[in-house]
Design a protein around this motif. Structure first.
Motif, PDB file in Angstrom:
ATOM      1  N   ARG A   1       0.843  -1.194   0.000  1.00 30.32           N
ATOM      2  CA  ARG A   1       0.000   0.000   0.000  1.00 30.32           C
ATOM      3  C   ARG A   1       0.880   1.246   0.000  1.00 30.32           C
ATOM      4  O   ARG A   1       1.978   1.261   0.567  1.00 30.32           O
TER       5      ARG A   1
ATOM      6  N   ILE B   1       5.365  -0.551   8.109  1.00 36.67           N
ATOM      7  CA  ILE B   1       5.103   0.724   7.434  1.00 36.67           C
ATOM      8  C   ILE B   1       6.366   1.578   7.527  1.00 36.67           C
ATOM      9  O   ILE B   1       6.935   1.749   8.607  1.00 36.67           O
TER      10      ILE B   1
ATOM     11  N   GLY C   1       3.543   0.597   2.910  1.00 42.57           N
ATOM     12  CA  GLY C   1       3.204  -0.440   3.878  1.00 42.57           C
ATOM     13  C   GLY C   1       2.825  -1.739   3.208  1.00 42.57           C
ATOM     14  O   GLY C   1       2.628  -1.798   1.983  1.00 42.57           O
TER      15      GLY C   1
ATOM     16  N   SER D   1      -1.596  -3.417   6.044  1.00 40.48           N
ATOM     17  CA  SER D   1      -1.294  -2.275   6.920  1.00 40.48           C
ATOM     18  C   SER D   1      -2.498  -1.352   7.037  1.00 40.48           C
ATOM     19  O   SER D   1      -3.221  -1.122   6.056  1.00 40.48           O
TER      20      SER D   1
ATOM     21  N   MET E   1      -3.157   1.827   6.806  1.00 46.54           N
ATOM     22  CA  MET E   1      -2.545   3.057   6.325  1.00 46.54           C
ATOM     23  C   MET E   1      -3.293   4.293   6.833  1.00 46.54           C
ATOM     24  O   MET E   1      -2.685   5.305   7.188  1.00 46.54           O
TER      25      MET E   1
ATOM     26  N   ILE F   1      -4.431   8.648  -0.595  1.00 54.72           N
ATOM     27  CA  ILE F   1      -4.328   7.206  -0.362  1.00 54.72           C
ATOM     28  C   ILE F   1      -4.380   6.501  -1.719  1.00 54.72           C
ATOM     29  O   ILE F   1      -5.220   6.807  -2.555  1.00 54.72           O
TER      30      ILE F   1
END
Length: 734
Positions: free
Chosen positions: A642, A673, A698, A702, A704, A728
């Motif tokens: 991610r 992360i 990550g 994760s 996030m 994101i």
């Protein structure tokens, strides 16, 4: 929250405090009192006081005013006569807010884009035939009476058109009492599509694909189908069958398209199949039409909407299917205020409301391809073109062996095949994903380069407009005659090609050919549509275009496609560079030979051995995806990891860097992360604002969002000119 409590919140509130979400960057709803005699429910669209202003809001789930003295709360001032946002829609908006770490008010704002539509459309005046008849009956009057003798009400202009007469004839009949005046509901923006309007024209693989898709759709409930078919394989006709099944079930359909304002050909294909066009939703729609579409969608009158990414936030009454066409396209990513990917959010909306969604592409995104391989999505593959059409033969032009002539950019090999296509009365397309005449202008004497005063980018020359312009902030100035640094005349040189320069070269080699340049900065949407129609009708010999030409257009006479600079997308640090280059070049070469004529595509490249080039000319997309997926997995890049991008900008470089470093220091220590940066963004200056970037990486599992929220909460507060943008799952790394 329990089901019982949710039902309670969906019930009517009366004389009590309720939460109201206003379309502003507020992190939670505000509390307001419901006045005596007013009834609202969760989802009701209301008007409330906010400071000195009256603003629109939505009554939200939960209770309001628990920690506030009711006497201090302001009252709701108006409830609009509008269907409330459904429970599923409210849950979707909450989910988008939480996932993108955006204020819920800004997310709700995207669902309330047409405030003038919150009240019902005014009734329109109509006419209905009575029992009376005119004393003198002329042929024109007879036609009018015959047209209206079905018991239905008519508008004055509609009846005149149907009867083939003037409005004065109808006025005369009305004066004699033959027609009575009534008021009726406003006409729909589009007619109701007929799922049985046209005979199905599927064959072979298309027929089987439609059966596989219908199996998912007719079962009901949430499912994701991925139609992966080469260009021209009939993907649109296949998902039309899913649309027909949804319409027969009495539900609404949303079709997302990356460039809806330019795809007139799609509208025509839809009309050929269903007897009417879908309602449109995009930024170029006239405000009054946007209001009508929004209102009729909420009331269920509009059954099918074809729209850009913002259409995902229309509050449908009974949505039963979403189709995301060209699901790989970067245009589905919004990078303003609320950063979201419409494709991914469409899947979430379907899951929350428990209905099927169909993703469609000739070159699926790596994320969708992996989901298909893992069984999360149902893959439906179309390996051949529809009808008798064959894929174009593809080849590479090694520019080291076949360079262009001095001052040119087109290889002699490319020019030879363009000439052959024109001689046969067919069309040639030259593709270069770079607008303008030249990306850089410099002085031969002192070396001065023309740069934007507000951005860290060169000014692009637009010779057709006699301007040099920044493509990031819009700054433009007249193309100078002399160097502003040394004052020398006639020594400014354009470096590199844009589509205007390629068109100039084409005119030099083929002066008698009809050449069209397609670029978004040369014309508005209406003219672009006309140009595309002209090309489809064969009214051009050579087309020079940017990525606009890759958007699913059907050019029947196009038999040669030439990629001027196939390497252009590979020379940056974007982890998706290879994927995007493969997708774009595959889509562009797919414009050739769609109606059965023998066709050819050639790519000019200095890297003929690059895996992207080899995958395109070999037609072995599976090998490309296997390699790209393997590289992503090793690096833990999406979808195996991610990412979150944080851009800090400020009026001064020091302020931006200081705030970015403060955020880095405030990051929590979480296993799996890591943070890269802060470092100056590749575009370090845009619109006079200095930019620093943090990249959070990550593992797939994760959290996030929690990590970023903690970092932002513990980090320095934004002061002065400092601004922070959070993205994101970023698509852009500039």
């Amino acid at each position: 929250m329990t089901e019982d409590s949710t039902d309670l919140f969906d019930g009517l509130f009366s004389r009590r405090a309720v939460p109201v979400l206003v379309p502003m960057p507020a992190m939670k709803p505000y509390s307001y009192v419901v006045p005596e005699g007013m009834a609202v429910q969760a989802g009701s669209i209301v008007q409330v006081p906010l400071g000195p202003r009256q603003v629109v809001g939505v009554v939200w789930d939960g209770s309001g005013g628990d920690d506030v003295d009711p006497k201090k709360l302001k009252a709701i001032t108006q409830v609009f006569d509008c269907p409330p946002l459904t429970r599923e829609m409210r849950a979707f908006l909450d989910w988008v807010s939480a996932y993108t770490v955006s204020p819920p008010g800004l997310v709700a704002r995207m669902a309330l884009r047409a405030p003038a539509a919150f009240d019902p459309e005014p009734m329109v005046e109509g006419l209905r035939l009575t029992e009376l008849r005119p004393e003198r009956n002329t042929p024109a009057r007879q036609r009018v009476i015959a047209a209206a003798d079905n018991g239905f009400a008519w508008t004055r202009s509609g009846l005149a058109h149907a009867a083939g007469t003037s409005s004065s004839v109808i006025d005369g009949l009305t004066a004699q009492g033959v027609f009575e005046t009534i008021f009726m509901s406003p006409p729909p923006v589009v007619a109701v599509p007929d799922p049985d309007y046209a005979e199905h024209r599927l064959e072979g693989p298309q027929k089987q694909a439609a059966l596989d898709l219908l199996e998912s759709v007719e079962v009901g409930g949430f499912s994701v189908a991925l139609i992966d078919g080469i260009t021209g394989s009939g993907k649109t006709e296949v998902y039309f069958e899913a649309i027909a099944a949804t319409l027969k079930a009495g539900r609404q359909v949303l079709i997302l398209l990356p460039e809806i304002a330019l795809t007139a050909s799609f509208m025509e294909r839809f009309q050929d199949r269903f007897g009417t066009k879908p309602a449109e939703w995009h930024s170029d729609l006239a405000p009054r039409m946007r209001e009508k579409v929004w209102r009729q969608v909420t009331e269920g009158g509009v059954r099918v909407v074809a729209g850009a990414r913002s259409a995902l936030f229309l509050p449908f009454e009974n949505l039963g299917l979403i189709v995301v066409d060209e699901e790989h396209d970067p245009a589905y990513k919004q990078e303003d205020r609320v950063f979201y990917n419409a494709r991914d959010m469409a899947v979430v909306r379907a899951r929350i409301a428990d209905f099927p969604i169909v993703l469609v592409s000739a070159t699926p995104s790596v994320e969708s391809r992996v989901n298909g391989d893992l069984g999360r999505y149902k893959p439906i593959h179309l390996p051949t073109r529809f009808g008798d059409a064959a894929l174009p033969d593809l080849g590479l032009i090694d520019m080291r062996k076949h360079p262009p002539e001095r001052g040119g950019f087109l290889s002699p090999v490319m020019l030879r095949h363009v000439g052959k296509a024109v001689e046969r009365g067919e069309q040639a397309l030259l593709f270069l994903n770079r607008r303008g005449y030249a990306p850089l202008t410099l002085c031969r004497v002192c070396g001065h380069r023309f740069q934007c005063p507000d951005c860290s980018s060169w000014l692009v020359e637009h010779r057709f407009r006699n301007q040099i312009q920044c493509h990031h902030c819009g700054h433009a100035e007249r193309t100078p005659d002399s160097c502003p640094e040394c004052g020398t005349f006639d020594h400014l040189v354009a470096c590199g090609p844009g589509v205007e320069r390629i068109a100039e070269e084409v005119d030099r080699h083929f002066p008698d050919a009809r050449t069209i340049v397609l670029s978004s900065d040369l014309m508005g949407v209406k003219r672009l549509r006309l140009e595309l129609e002209a090309i489809a009708k064969g009214e051009a010999d050579i087309v020079v275009g940017t990525q606009l030409v890759a958007k699913g257009h059907n050019f029947p006479m196009m038999t040669f496609v030439g990629i001027v600079d196939a390497d252009i997308g590979l020379a940056n640090g974007d982890p998706r560079a290879a994927e995007r280059t493969f997708q774009l070049l595959s889509q562009v070469t797919g414009r050739a030979g769609r109606t059965g004529l023998k066709s050819l595509g050639l790519l000019q490249t200095y890297q003929p051995q690059h895996p992207v080039m080899q995958a395109i000319v070999s037609g072995d997309s599976a090998a490309f995806y296997e390699r790209e997926i393997g590289e992503r997995e090793k690096a833990l890049l999406p979808p195996f990891g991610r990412l979150a991008s944080i851009i800090v900008s400020a009026d001064t470089r020091a302020d931006a860097e200081s705030h970015a470093r403060g955020l880095r220091q405030a990051a929590p220590k979480v296993g799996g992360i890591s943070i890269l940066g802060p470092a100056e963004a590749p575009l370090a200056l845009i619109r006079g604002r200095h930019r620093f970037r943090l990249l959070v990486h990550g593992r797939r599992n994760s959290d996030m969002q929690a990590f970023v929220k903690t970092m932002m909460a513990n980090g320095p507060k934004m002061r002065g000119s400092v601004s922070v943008q959070l993205d994101i799952d970023p698509q852009s790394f500039l």
